[in-house]
Design a protein around this motif. Structure first.
Motif, PDB file in Angstrom:
ATOM      1  N   SER A  30       0.807  -1.223   0.000  1.00  0.00           N
ATOM      2  CA  SER A  30       0.000   0.000   0.000  1.00  0.00           C
ATOM      3  C   SER A  30       0.836   1.267   0.000  1.00  0.00           C
ATOM      4  CB  SER A  30      -0.944   0.000   1.204  1.00  0.00           C
ATOM      5  OG  SER A  30      -1.766  -1.145   1.176  1.00  0.00           O
ATOM      6  N   ALA A  31       2.109   1.179   0.378  1.00  0.00           N
ATOM      7  CA  ALA A  31       2.972   2.356   0.342  1.00  0.00           C
ATOM      8  C   ALA A  31       3.379   2.711  -1.085  1.00  0.00           C
ATOM      9  CB  ALA A  31       4.221   2.114   1.197  1.00  0.00           C
ATOM     10  N   TRP A  32       3.269   1.756  -2.008  1.00  0.00           N
ATOM     11  CA  TRP A  32       3.565   2.004  -3.426  1.00  0.00           C
ATOM     12  C   TRP A  32       2.558   1.239  -4.297  1.00  0.00           C
ATOM     13  CZ3 TRP A  32       5.949  -2.454  -5.874  1.00  0.00           C
ATOM     14  CH2 TRP A  32       6.443  -3.425  -4.997  1.00  0.00           C
ATOM     15  N   LEU A  33       1.284   1.476  -3.996  1.00  0.00           N
ATOM     16  CA  LEU A  33       0.211   0.690  -4.587  1.00  0.00           C
ATOM     17  C   LEU A  33       0.105   0.890  -6.101  1.00  0.00           C
ATOM     18  CD1 LEU A  33      -2.076  -1.274  -3.997  1.00  0.00           C
ATOM     19  CD2 LEU A  33      -3.565   0.683  -3.555  1.00  0.00           C
ATOM     20  N   PHE A  34       0.221   2.115  -6.565  1.00  0.00           N
ATOM     21  CA  PHE A  34       0.131   2.373  -7.999  1.00  0.00           C
ATOM     22  C   PHE A  34       1.187   1.569  -8.752  1.00  0.00           C
ATOM     23  CE2 PHE A  34       1.715   5.282 -11.471  1.00  0.00           C
ATOM     24  CZ  PHE A  34       0.732   4.964 -12.395  1.00  0.00           C
ATOM     25  N   SER A  35       2.427   1.651  -8.301  1.00  0.00           N
ATOM     26  CA  SER A  35       3.510   0.923  -8.962  1.00  0.00           C
ATOM     27  C   SER A  35       3.254  -0.569  -8.952  1.00  0.00           C
ATOM     28  CB  SER A  35       4.845   1.221  -8.264  1.00  0.00           C
ATOM     29  OG  SER A  35       5.107   2.597  -8.224  1.00  0.00           O
ATOM     30  N   SER A  36       2.726  -1.057  -7.838  1.00  0.00           N
ATOM     31  CA  SER A  36       2.456  -2.485  -7.704  1.00  0.00           C
ATOM     32  C   SER A  36       1.350  -2.928  -8.658  1.00  0.00           C
ATOM     33  CB  SER A  36       2.070  -2.796  -6.258  1.00  0.00           C
ATOM     34  OG  SER A  36       1.705  -4.146  -6.097  1.00  0.00           O
ATOM     35  N   LEU A  37       0.268  -2.163  -8.715  1.00  0.00           N
ATOM     36  CA  LEU A  37      -0.880  -2.571  -9.529  1.00  0.00           C
ATOM     37  C   LEU A  37      -0.555  -2.597 -11.018  1.00  0.00           C
ATOM     38  CD1 LEU A  37      -3.851  -0.737  -7.766  1.00  0.00           C
ATOM     39  CD2 LEU A  37      -3.271  -3.180  -7.657  1.00  0.00           C
ATOM     40  N   VAL A  38       0.290  -1.679 -11.473  1.00  0.00           N
ATOM     41  CA  VAL A  38       0.573  -1.650 -12.909  1.00  0.00           C
ATOM     42  C   VAL A  38       1.388  -2.863 -13.355  1.00  0.00           C
ATOM     43  CG1 VAL A  38       0.397   0.853 -13.089  1.00  0.00           C
ATOM     44  CG2 VAL A  38       2.636  -0.185 -12.665  1.00  0.00           C
ATOM     45  N   LEU A  39       1.921  -3.624 -12.427  1.00  0.00           N
ATOM     46  CA  LEU A  39       2.609  -4.863 -12.773  1.00  0.00           C
ATOM     47  C   LEU A  39       1.623  -5.966 -13.139  1.00  0.00           C
ATOM     48  CD1 LEU A  39       5.407  -4.942 -10.027  1.00  0.00           C
ATOM     49  CD2 LEU A  39       5.626  -4.289 -12.432  1.00  0.00           C
ATOM     50  N   GLY A  40       0.328  -5.740 -12.876  1.00  0.00           N
ATOM     51  CA  GLY A  40      -0.674  -6.692 -13.322  1.00  0.00           C
ATOM     52  C   GLY A  40      -1.400  -7.443 -12.233  1.00  0.00           C
ATOM     53  N   ASN A  81      -4.149  -8.799  -9.843  1.00  0.00           N
ATOM     54  CA  ASN A  81      -5.587  -8.926 -10.071  1.00  0.00           C
ATOM     55  C   ASN A  81      -6.423  -8.435  -8.887  1.00  0.00           C
ATOM     56  OD1 ASN A  81      -5.561  -9.855 -12.687  1.00  0.00           O
ATOM     57  ND2 ASN A  81      -5.488 -12.010 -12.113  1.00  0.00           N
ATOM     58  N   GLY A  82      -5.799  -7.709  -7.980  1.00  0.00           N
ATOM     59  CA  GLY A  82      -6.536  -7.143  -6.869  1.00  0.00           C
ATOM     60  C   GLY A  82      -5.596  -6.570  -5.832  1.00  0.00           C
ATOM     61  N   LEU A  83      -6.169  -6.111  -4.730  1.00  0.00           N
ATOM     62  CA  LEU A  83      -5.399  -5.585  -3.616  1.00  0.00           C
ATOM     63  C   LEU A  83      -6.133  -5.886  -2.320  1.00  0.00           C
ATOM     64  CD1 LEU A  83      -6.499  -2.452  -2.403  1.00  0.00           C
ATOM     65  CD2 LEU A  83      -6.344  -2.156  -4.880  1.00  0.00           C
ATOM     66  N   LEU A  84      -5.372  -6.082  -1.258  1.00  0.00           N
ATOM     67  CA  LEU A  84      -5.930  -6.326   0.074  1.00  0.00           C
ATOM     68  C   LEU A  84      -5.145  -5.458   1.027  1.00  0.00           C
ATOM     69  CD1 LEU A  84      -6.758  -9.887   1.519  1.00  0.00           C
ATOM     70  CD2 LEU A  84      -6.451  -7.823   2.891  1.00  0.00           C
ATOM     71  N   ARG A  89     -11.012   3.368  -6.954  1.00  0.00           N
ATOM     72  CA  ARG A  89     -10.889   4.168  -8.169  1.00  0.00           C
ATOM     73  C   ARG A  89      -9.527   3.972  -8.830  1.00  0.00           C
ATOM     74  NH1 ARG A  89     -12.229   9.620  -5.493  1.00  0.00           N
ATOM     75  NH2 ARG A  89     -11.362  10.490  -7.418  1.00  0.00           N
ATOM     76  N   LEU A  90      -8.484   3.836  -8.016  1.00  0.00           N
ATOM     77  CA  LEU A  90      -7.153   3.576  -8.571  1.00  0.00           C
ATOM     78  C   LEU A  90      -7.131   2.235  -9.292  1.00  0.00           C
ATOM     79  CD1 LEU A  90      -4.114   4.296  -8.820  1.00  0.00           C
ATOM     80  CD2 LEU A  90      -3.777   3.124  -6.638  1.00  0.00           C
ATOM     81  N   PHE A  91      -7.703   1.208  -8.667  1.00  0.00           N
ATOM     82  CA  PHE A  91      -7.714  -0.115  -9.282  1.00  0.00           C
ATOM     83  C   PHE A  91      -8.483  -0.089 -10.602  1.00  0.00           C
ATOM     84  CE2 PHE A  91      -9.498  -4.480  -9.673  1.00  0.00           C
ATOM     85  CZ  PHE A  91      -8.297  -5.168  -9.806  1.00  0.00           C
ATOM     86  N   ARG A  92      -9.644   0.573 -10.609  1.00  0.00           N
ATOM     87  CA  ARG A  92     -10.430   0.648 -11.840  1.00  0.00           C
ATOM     88  C   ARG A  92      -9.652   1.366 -12.943  1.00  0.00           C
ATOM     89  NH1 ARG A  92     -14.839   1.701  -8.295  1.00  0.00           N
ATOM     90  NH2 ARG A  92     -14.727   3.946  -8.703  1.00  0.00           N
ATOM     91  N   GLN A 130      -6.942  -0.951 -14.253  1.00  0.00           N
ATOM     92  CA  GLN A 130      -7.558  -2.012 -15.046  1.00  0.00           C
ATOM     93  C   GLN A 130      -8.004  -1.501 -16.416  1.00  0.00           C
ATOM     94  OE1 GLN A 130      -8.511  -5.634 -13.918  1.00  0.00           O
ATOM     95  NE2 GLN A 130      -6.535  -4.959 -13.117  1.00  0.00           N
ATOM     96  N   ALA A 131      -8.445  -0.246 -16.475  1.00  0.00           N
ATOM     97  CA  ALA A 131      -8.879   0.357 -17.738  1.00  0.00           C
ATOM     98  C   ALA A 131      -7.708   0.902 -18.551  1.00  0.00           C
ATOM     99  CB  ALA A 131      -9.876   1.477 -17.462  1.00  0.00           C
ATOM    100  N   ASP A 132      -6.489   0.749 -18.016  1.00  0.00           N
ATOM    101  CA  ASP A 132      -5.284   1.260 -18.661  1.00  0.00           C
ATOM    102  C   ASP A 132      -5.321   2.776 -18.825  1.00  0.00           C
ATOM    103  OD1 ASP A 132      -2.728   0.633 -19.524  1.00  0.00           O
ATOM    104  OD2 ASP A 132      -3.294   0.477 -21.630  1.00  0.00           O
ATOM    105  N   ASP A 133      -6.047   3.449 -17.925  1.00  0.00           N
ATOM    106  CA  ASP A 133      -6.092   4.911 -17.914  1.00  0.00           C
ATOM    107  C   ASP A 133      -5.039   5.386 -16.912  1.00  0.00           C
ATOM    108  OD1 ASP A 133      -6.642   7.598 -17.824  1.00  0.00           O
ATOM    109  OD2 ASP A 133      -8.809   7.360 -17.498  1.00  0.00           O
ATOM    110  N   LEU A 134      -3.797   5.395 -17.348  1.00  0.00           N
ATOM    111  CA  LEU A 134      -2.705   5.682 -16.423  1.00  0.00           C
ATOM    112  C   LEU A 134      -2.661   7.150 -16.017  1.00  0.00           C
ATOM    113  CD1 LEU A 134       0.202   3.408 -17.688  1.00  0.00           C
ATOM    114  CD2 LEU A 134      -1.614   2.943 -16.024  1.00  0.00           C
ATOM    115  N   ALA A 135      -3.171   8.028 -16.846  1.00  0.00           N
ATOM    116  CA  ALA A 135      -3.221   9.445 -16.454  1.00  0.00           C
ATOM    117  C   ALA A 135      -4.147   9.612 -15.255  1.00  0.00           C
ATOM    118  CB  ALA A 135      -3.686  10.305 -17.627  1.00  0.00           C
ATOM    119  N   GLU A 136      -5.325   8.996 -15.298  1.00  0.00           N
ATOM    120  CA  GLU A 136      -6.247   9.057 -14.166  1.00  0.00           C
ATOM    121  C   GLU A 136      -5.667   8.334 -12.960  1.00  0.00           C
ATOM    122  OE1 GLU A 136      -9.862   9.596 -11.880  1.00  0.00           O
ATOM    123  OE2 GLU A 136      -8.686  10.709 -13.370  1.00  0.00           O
TER     124      GLU A 136
END
Length: 319
Positions: free
Chosen positions: A202-212, A214-217, A230-233, A236-242
């Motif tokens: 969670s301290a670097w969640l964005f970086s972690s999620l973009v590695l692919g 399939n969720g977060l806890l 909202r970050l996960f969505r 998943q939508a590949d809207d990296l600017a958002e």
């Protein structure tokens, strides 16, 4: 009981907090309110109880049972419930798993046994998980600790576990090596019987999620579940600017929550909920102790910087 689709834990799963009275007894009314508040967030896949965030190490078996009862009453008709399995011995872990299933849980989050800090091998890990799986047919989320702690499982052990304990359907990945984290995402989620990787970085969640993943806890979902969803969505939508925009809002809070000493992360989250007017008090059980005012001031500033409080300390809706 609401089961995960195909018994595959996925998506955004907050780990809720456990409020206490000043005498350290469970504040059931505040816990119910907290559960309702978190569960109202759009886009959640489940909630987690009896884990780090609910100070499970300081809770008796009866208290863990009561936590599950309350959670089932408040949100069990809307969301799956992930139940932590915190035990140093496999037989006790199996008893917890059996109680969790009987009480309405939908999945188990299995913490590594503390003795593994002294050394482990694959046979020990397999024996532990097989003992749990024999007591419950719930899907298992394996909590993957950093290897440096001694409680993390090397990739070869993970692979054997997935082969020999088919009820392991996901891992909660606290791996702090980016290379190891990415390898686990690639290897586990591409198996013929996939195993989902749920980030808990969670301290670097964005970086972690973009590695692919399939969720977060995440325990910080107790405070910012809406931002995490909202970050996960967005990822998943590949809207990296958002996603970057949302991450910029999360960063001041995450930087405060996950500062040293790391053990105080959930202590800080309770203080944040008090500042947001969502908890009446921030009481933690010993050996944790209440934070001092300078640190509470840093939490307040983090919430202001994230736009959750205005400059006067009044709560604002997340933007």
């Amino acid at each position: 009981m609401i089961r995960f689709k195909n018994d595959m834990p996925h998506g955004v799963i907050p780990a809720v907090l456990l409020p206490f009275h000043d005498d350290f007894s469970i504040d059931e009314a505040s816990f119910r309110s907290h559960l309702r508040d978190v569960a109202a967030v759009e886009g959640l896949s489940a909630v987690t109880v009896n884990a780090h965030s609910t100070e499970v190490a300081s809770c008796t078996a009866d208290e863990q049972r009561r936590v599950l009862e309350i959670t089932t009453e408040e949100v069990g008709d809307r969301l799956p419930i992930v139940h932590g399995v915190w035990a140093d011995g496999s037989l006790e872990a199996a008893r917890i798993a059996e109680r969790a299933q009987a009480g309405g849980s939908s999945a188990l989050l299995v913490f590594p046994p503390a003795p593994f800090t002294l050394g482990q091998n694959a046979d020990m890990a397999i024996a532990h998980f097989k003992t749990i799986a024999a007591a419950s047919d719930l899907p298992i989320i394996l909590f993957q600790y950093p290897l440096a702690t001694g409680q993390g499982y090397p990739l070869a052990t993970l692979t054997r576990l997935m082969d020999e304990v088919p009820s392991i359907r996901a891992i909660k990945d606290w791996t702090q090596s980016v290379q190891q984290h990415e390898t686990q995402v690639r290897v586990l989620q591409s198996r013929s019987r996939p195993v989902n990787v749920l980030s808990t970085n969670s301290a670097w969640l964005f970086s972690s999620l973009v590695l692919g993943c399939n969720g977060l806890l995440s325990g910080s979902g107790s405070v910012i579940a809406d931002l995490q969803a909202r970050l996960f969505r967005a990822v998943q939508a590949d809207d990296l600017a958002e996603a970057r925009r949302i991450n910029d809002q999360i960063n001041p809070i995450a930087s405060v929550f996950y500062s040293d000493p790391f053990v105080d992360m959930h202590n800080r989250m309770k203080e944040a909920l008090v500042l947001l007017g969502k908890l009446p008090r921030a009481v933690v059980r010993p050996p944790l102790v209440k934070l001092k005012e300078p640190e509470i001031a840093r939490i307040r500033q983090g919430l202001i910087d994230a736009g959750l409080l205005d400059a006067s300390g009044k709560r604002r809706e997340a933007a």
